[in-house]
Design a protein around this motif. Structure first.
Motif, PDB file in Angstrom:
ATOM      1  N   GLY A  84       0.862  -1.164   0.000  1.00 53.10           N
ATOM      2  CA  GLY A  84       0.000   0.000   0.000  1.00 53.10           C
ATOM      3  C   GLY A  84       0.898   1.213   0.000  1.00 53.10           C
ATOM      4  N   THR A  85       0.339   2.387  -0.203  1.00 51.99           N
ATOM      5  CA  THR A  85       1.169   3.588  -0.134  1.00 51.99           C
ATOM      6  C   THR A  85       1.609   3.828   1.304  1.00 51.99           C
ATOM      7  OG1 THR A  85      -0.086   4.506  -1.964  1.00 51.99           O
ATOM      8  CG2 THR A  85       1.288   6.033  -0.739  1.00 51.99           C
ATOM      9  N   SER A  86       0.690   3.577   2.253  1.00 48.32           N
ATOM     10  CA  SER A  86       0.991   3.711   3.677  1.00 48.32           C
ATOM     11  C   SER A  86       0.502   2.447   4.374  1.00 48.32           C
ATOM     12  CB  SER A  86       0.295   4.945   4.243  1.00 48.32           C
ATOM     13  OG  SER A  86       0.623   5.111   5.606  1.00 48.32           O
ATOM     14  N   ILE A  87       1.346   1.878   5.225  1.00 54.91           N
ATOM     15  CA  ILE A  87       1.026   0.609   5.892  1.00 54.91           C
ATOM     16  C   ILE A  87       1.308   0.751   7.378  1.00 54.91           C
ATOM     17  CG2 ILE A  87       1.669  -1.835   6.099  1.00 54.91           C
ATOM     18  CD1 ILE A  87       2.449  -1.837   3.207  1.00 54.91           C
ATOM     19  N   GLU A  88       0.419   0.226   8.201  1.00 54.11           N
ATOM     20  CA  GLU A  88       0.675   0.163   9.640  1.00 54.11           C
ATOM     21  C   GLU A  88       1.210  -1.223   9.970  1.00 54.11           C
ATOM     22  OE1 GLU A  88      -1.720   1.896  13.224  1.00 54.11           O
ATOM     23  OE2 GLU A  88      -2.508  -0.096  12.785  1.00 54.11           O
ATOM     24  N   ILE A  89       2.412  -1.249  10.548  1.00 52.31           N
ATOM     25  CA  ILE A  89       3.008  -2.509  10.992  1.00 52.31           C
ATOM     26  C   ILE A  89       2.732  -2.643  12.486  1.00 52.31           C
ATOM     27  CG2 ILE A  89       5.174  -3.759  11.338  1.00 52.31           C
ATOM     28  CD1 ILE A  89       6.284  -2.267   8.884  1.00 52.31           C
ATOM     29  N   ILE A  90       2.191  -3.788  12.882  1.00 52.99           N
ATOM     30  CA  ILE A  90       1.951  -4.047  14.304  1.00 52.99           C
ATOM     31  C   ILE A  90       3.167  -4.767  14.869  1.00 52.99           C
ATOM     32  CG2 ILE A  90       0.491  -5.214  15.991  1.00 52.99           C
ATOM     33  CD1 ILE A  90      -1.816  -4.933  13.964  1.00 52.99           C
ATOM     34  N   LEU A  91       3.822  -4.134  15.847  1.00 56.37           N
ATOM     35  CA  LEU A  91       4.939  -4.758  16.551  1.00 56.37           C
ATOM     36  C   LEU A  91       4.346  -5.470  17.756  1.00 56.37           C
ATOM     37  CD1 LEU A  91       7.289  -1.651  16.361  1.00 56.37           C
ATOM     38  CD2 LEU A  91       7.319  -3.646  14.861  1.00 56.37           C
ATOM     39  N   THR A  92       4.436  -6.786  17.759  1.00 57.60           N
ATOM     40  CA  THR A  92       3.749  -7.599  18.759  1.00 57.60           C
ATOM     41  C   THR A  92       4.527  -7.649  20.077  1.00 57.60           C
ATOM     42  OG1 THR A  92       4.884  -9.633  18.166  1.00 57.60           O
ATOM     43  CG2 THR A  92       2.923  -9.068  16.862  1.00 57.60           C
ATOM     44  N   PRO A  93       3.884  -8.106  21.153  1.00 56.82           N
ATOM     45  CA  PRO A  93       4.628  -8.288  22.400  1.00 56.82           C
ATOM     46  C   PRO A  93       5.881  -9.154  22.220  1.00 56.82           C
ATOM     47  CG  PRO A  93       2.289  -8.385  22.855  1.00 56.82           C
ATOM     48  CD  PRO A  93       2.436  -8.316  21.344  1.00 56.82           C
ATOM     49  N   ALA A  94       5.815 -10.177  21.373  1.00 52.06           N
ATOM     50  CA  ALA A  94       7.001 -11.014  21.137  1.00 52.06           C
ATOM     51  C   ALA A  94       8.097 -10.233  20.410  1.00 52.06           C
ATOM     52  CB  ALA A  94       6.621 -12.261  20.335  1.00 52.06           C
ATOM     53  N   ASP A  95       7.694  -9.331  19.496  1.00 55.13           N
ATOM     54  CA  ASP A  95       8.673  -8.492  18.801  1.00 55.13           C
ATOM     55  C   ASP A  95       9.391  -7.579  19.782  1.00 55.13           C
ATOM     56  OD1 ASP A  95       7.916  -9.501  16.287  1.00 55.13           O
ATOM     57  OD2 ASP A  95       6.473  -7.890  15.941  1.00 55.13           O
ATOM     58  N   ASN A  96       8.699  -7.227  20.864  1.00 55.41           N
ATOM     59  CA  ASN A  96       9.235  -6.281  21.837  1.00 55.41           C
ATOM     60  C   ASN A  96       9.702  -6.960  23.114  1.00 55.41           C
ATOM     61  OD1 ASN A  96       8.806  -4.111  20.103  1.00 55.41           O
ATOM     62  ND2 ASN A  96       6.678  -3.891  20.764  1.00 55.41           N
ATOM     63  N   ALA A  97      10.052  -8.236  22.998  1.00 51.89           N
ATOM     64  CA  ALA A  97      10.649  -8.929  24.131  1.00 51.89           C
ATOM     65  C   ALA A  97      12.107  -8.488  24.267  1.00 51.89           C
ATOM     66  CB  ALA A  97      10.576 -10.442  23.933  1.00 51.89           C
TER      67      ALA A  97
END
Length: 105
Positions: free
Chosen positions: A52-65
Motif C-alpha cells: 500500500g502507499t501507507s502501511i501500519e506494521i503491528i509490533l507484537t509483544p514477542a517483537d518487543n521482548a
C-alpha cells in the motif's frame, strides 16, 4: 527523540512507501524484519506486508521482548523493503527503544 515502548507491549509503526525519487508510491511487494541492534539478534525474519502507499506494521509483544536482560533499554530496528521492479527496491530503517521493566531499580 526515539520512540520508546515497554517490553512485551504492542506498538504500531506507520510506514509511507516512497520510490527512489521520493514520491509516495505503492510498491509491488513489501516486507519487513526486526533486529536487536546491540547483539545483531534476529527478532523477526523477513515478513511479507500487503503493499500500500501507507502501511501500519503491528509490533507484537514477542517483537518487543527483551534480548539482553542486563540492559535497562535496548534498541530494536525495523528494516522495511519496498520493491518496485526487478532491480528497484527501497529500504528504510526505523529504530526504537524497548524499556526493560525488570531492570528498573
Amino acid at each position: 527523540s526515539m520512540e520508546q515502548v515497554n517490553e512485551r507491549s504492542t506498538a504500531y509503526l506507520t510506514v509511507t512507501f516512497k520510490d527512489k525519487a521520493g514520491a509516495a508510491q505503492q510498491p509491488t511487494a513489501a516486507s519487513y524484519r526486526i533486529d536487536d541492534v546491540a547483539t545483531g539478534t534476529e527478532i523477526r525474519g523477513d515478513t511479507a506486508l500487503t503493499p500500500g502507499t501507507s502501511i501500519e506494521i503491528i509490533l507484537t509483544p514477542a517483537d518487543n521482548a527483551i534480548v539482553s536482560p542486563r540492559l535497562p533499554v535496548e534498541r530494536h530496528v525495523v528494516t522495511v523493503t519496498g520493491t518496485y521492479g526487478a532491480s528497484d527496491a527501497v529500504r528504510s530503517q526505523y529504530a526504537y527503544e524497548v524499556v526493560n521493566l525488570q531492570a528498573v531499580a
